[in-house]
Design a protein around this motif. Sequence first.
Motif, PDB file in Angstrom:
ATOM      1  N   THR A   1       0.989  -1.392  -0.041  1.00 36.19           N
ATOM      2  CA  THR A   1      -0.082  -0.142   0.232  1.00 36.19           C
ATOM      3  C   THR A   1       0.895   1.129   0.023  1.00 36.19           C
ATOM      4  O   THR A   1       0.576   2.178  -0.645  1.00 36.19           O
ATOM      5  CB  THR A   1      -0.784  -0.039   1.260  1.00 36.19           C
ATOM      6  OG1 THR A   1      -1.724  -1.168   1.197  1.00 36.19           O
ATOM      7  CG2 THR A   1      -1.757   1.226   1.451  1.00 36.19           C
TER       8      THR A   1
ATOM      9  N   THR B   1      -9.535   2.425  -1.477  1.00 30.69           N
ATOM     10  CA  THR B   1     -10.607   1.413  -1.086  1.00 30.69           C
ATOM     11  C   THR B   1      -9.943   0.437  -0.076  1.00 30.69           C
ATOM     12  O   THR B   1     -10.521   0.260   0.917  1.00 30.69           O
ATOM     13  CB  THR B   1     -11.137   0.929  -2.300  1.00 30.69           C
ATOM     14  OG1 THR B   1     -11.682   1.730  -3.117  1.00 30.69           O
ATOM     15  CG2 THR B   1     -12.607  -0.172  -2.047  1.00 30.69           C
ATOM     16  N   LEU B   2      -8.840  -0.096  -0.487  1.00 32.78           N
ATOM     17  CA  LEU B   2      -8.447  -1.071   0.291  1.00 32.78           C
ATOM     18  C   LEU B   2      -7.558  -0.622   1.817  1.00 32.78           C
ATOM     19  O   LEU B   2      -7.393  -1.266   2.527  1.00 32.78           O
ATOM     20  CB  LEU B   2      -7.170  -1.809  -0.573  1.00 32.78           C
ATOM     21  CG  LEU B   2      -7.716  -2.535  -1.873  1.00 32.78           C
ATOM     22  CD1 LEU B   2      -6.570  -3.333  -2.549  1.00 32.78           C
ATOM     23  CD2 LEU B   2      -8.832  -3.759  -1.260  1.00 32.78           C
ATOM     24  N   SER B   3      -7.244   0.574   1.682  1.00 30.46           N
ATOM     25  CA  SER B   3      -6.537   1.213   2.857  1.00 30.46           C
ATOM     26  C   SER B   3      -7.456   2.329   3.499  1.00 30.46           C
ATOM     27  O   SER B   3      -7.200   3.520   3.033  1.00 30.46           O
ATOM     28  CB  SER B   3      -5.292   1.688   2.633  1.00 30.46           C
ATOM     29  OG  SER B   3      -4.555   0.665   1.951  1.00 30.46           O
TER      30      SER B   3
ATOM     31  N   THR C   1      -6.039   1.654  -4.163  1.00 28.45           N
ATOM     32  CA  THR C   1      -5.588   1.929  -2.892  1.00 28.45           C
ATOM     33  C   THR C   1      -6.274   2.360  -1.593  1.00 28.45           C
ATOM     34  O   THR C   1      -6.165   2.143  -0.500  1.00 28.45           O
ATOM     35  CB  THR C   1      -3.963   2.620  -2.937  1.00 28.45           C
ATOM     36  OG1 THR C   1      -3.526   1.984  -4.073  1.00 28.45           O
ATOM     37  CG2 THR C   1      -3.209   2.667  -1.787  1.00 28.45           C
TER      38      THR C   1
END
Length: 528
Positions: free
Chosen positions: A437, A465-467, A463
């Motif tokens: 990330t 969305t995932l973090s 990124t």
Amino acid sequence: MLRIEIDGPLKISDETGQTFTPRGAKARGLIALLLMARDFTRPRRYLQDKLWSTREPEQASGSLRQVLSEIRRELGEWSSVLICERGNVQLDPAQVYVVRIPDAGAELFEDIEIRDPAFQSWMRGLRSEEHVEVDASITPSLRAPARSDAERLSPVLVFRAGRQLQVEDQWIYHFLRERIVGTALELGDVDCIDLEDPSFEGSLDRVKPWIFITVDITSSGGVAYASTRLEDATNKTQWRSELSTIAVPMSDESHFILSCIGNHTCQAIGEFLASGRANRRLEDLPLALAMVGREQLFDFSRHALVGADRMLAQAYKLDPKPVYAAWRAFVRNTAMFEHLTADFLEPIDNEQVIMDALREDPNNSMVLAFAAQHSFVHTRDAAYGDYLCKKSIEANDANPISWAFRANYQTALGEYEAAIGSAERGLALASGRTEKTFCTAFSCMARIGVQDYSRATFDATITSTLSPNFMAIRRFLFALHAASNRVEQASAVRSELRTREPDFDQAKLFDSTYPVGTLRSMPIMERL
């Protein structure tokens, strides 16, 4: 016990006055390097880099073995003072003490002159330090007493091949072993045993946590297939890497694939140690504490940063490695980027911590990387920072953070295409690790530099969305949406940023104190 005098000529003697000082310059230089280290311990690679910096690794390794044998011979009945393990060399603190003899005319280790540029640089720096010029009476030890092996609890990595290796496959085994050990050593102490080494005469009946790493290699028709598996002391498999295809003979691509396998294996080692399945508490394992701290750090929330800092502080308390202190400085730099303050963390002098770590462990890839970032953030010295990044990559070209920081410097210097290459390398090496990330942010910046706004927007969106706690990437995403007149999307990202920065607006991007310095130097700002 052996008495060691370091002011003036090096002198080693026992209680009767009999001397045991080695005659060879390299032997005396090696002892000096050990005496000035914490716990009188240095990694073998460090000693090789300081005494044989101009030689190839294999030649340096052979020379180190010869000098260690010479020291043992010279010590005679005291040969047990020199402790040689697979990864480290140590002078037993229980059998030696260092004395300081006040003498204004005496120079530290004045009879040690070695024509190696790395050693000469180290010695110049040592002689200029205040703490070795203090006028003091005889002292029992220059450093704090070392913990015993059992107290320090360094994990033992035991390497073995899964089957009889063909001659053309042996380089894969050795390359993987060196990658795994080298990456692990940059985060803390490990011991290394190779069951394939005919010189191994040790016993596995020891207190430390054992980790068996089996390297499986098969080859046919110019192609090899390699994987690693991690087993505990009962031979129970705890983790297995994916099977990777390696082109034979050696190539840059082969080295890169093996580096990725090594990184994944180190990640598995950290998870295994942290899980408690190694029959040791996390609180007793410095390396495991540091690995858990690293994992937490890349969550980016205040709670996670506080937890990471506590883990690294505990690791340093158990085993005061410079790299643990450097990681703590990196936690604070991350806090400044993510939260615009580090006030919620214990105050430390980042500048001093980084400089001390760089002086004490100048060949550690992570220390060099953090020094490069510190230089960029606080001095904006792009040339020096880029130099430190290059040194970090030379120390370990499998370090994804080093490549990410190199991409950042290249972007700041306007070398956008090169920055993309470095960023992509870092991303690939970080695959499967929490650093990915973090590395994505530098890839995004490089894409913005070449005005590939579509790819940059895609990477930043995924990124984000995932973090959910990673605010730095959202600043780039806001700029991308605003520059492309995507009003609704820019407004949504602004709202996310305001959950942490209530006064955020577009004008912040132009504020010289706001942490988007690289972005401000790019053409995209003209569209805002």
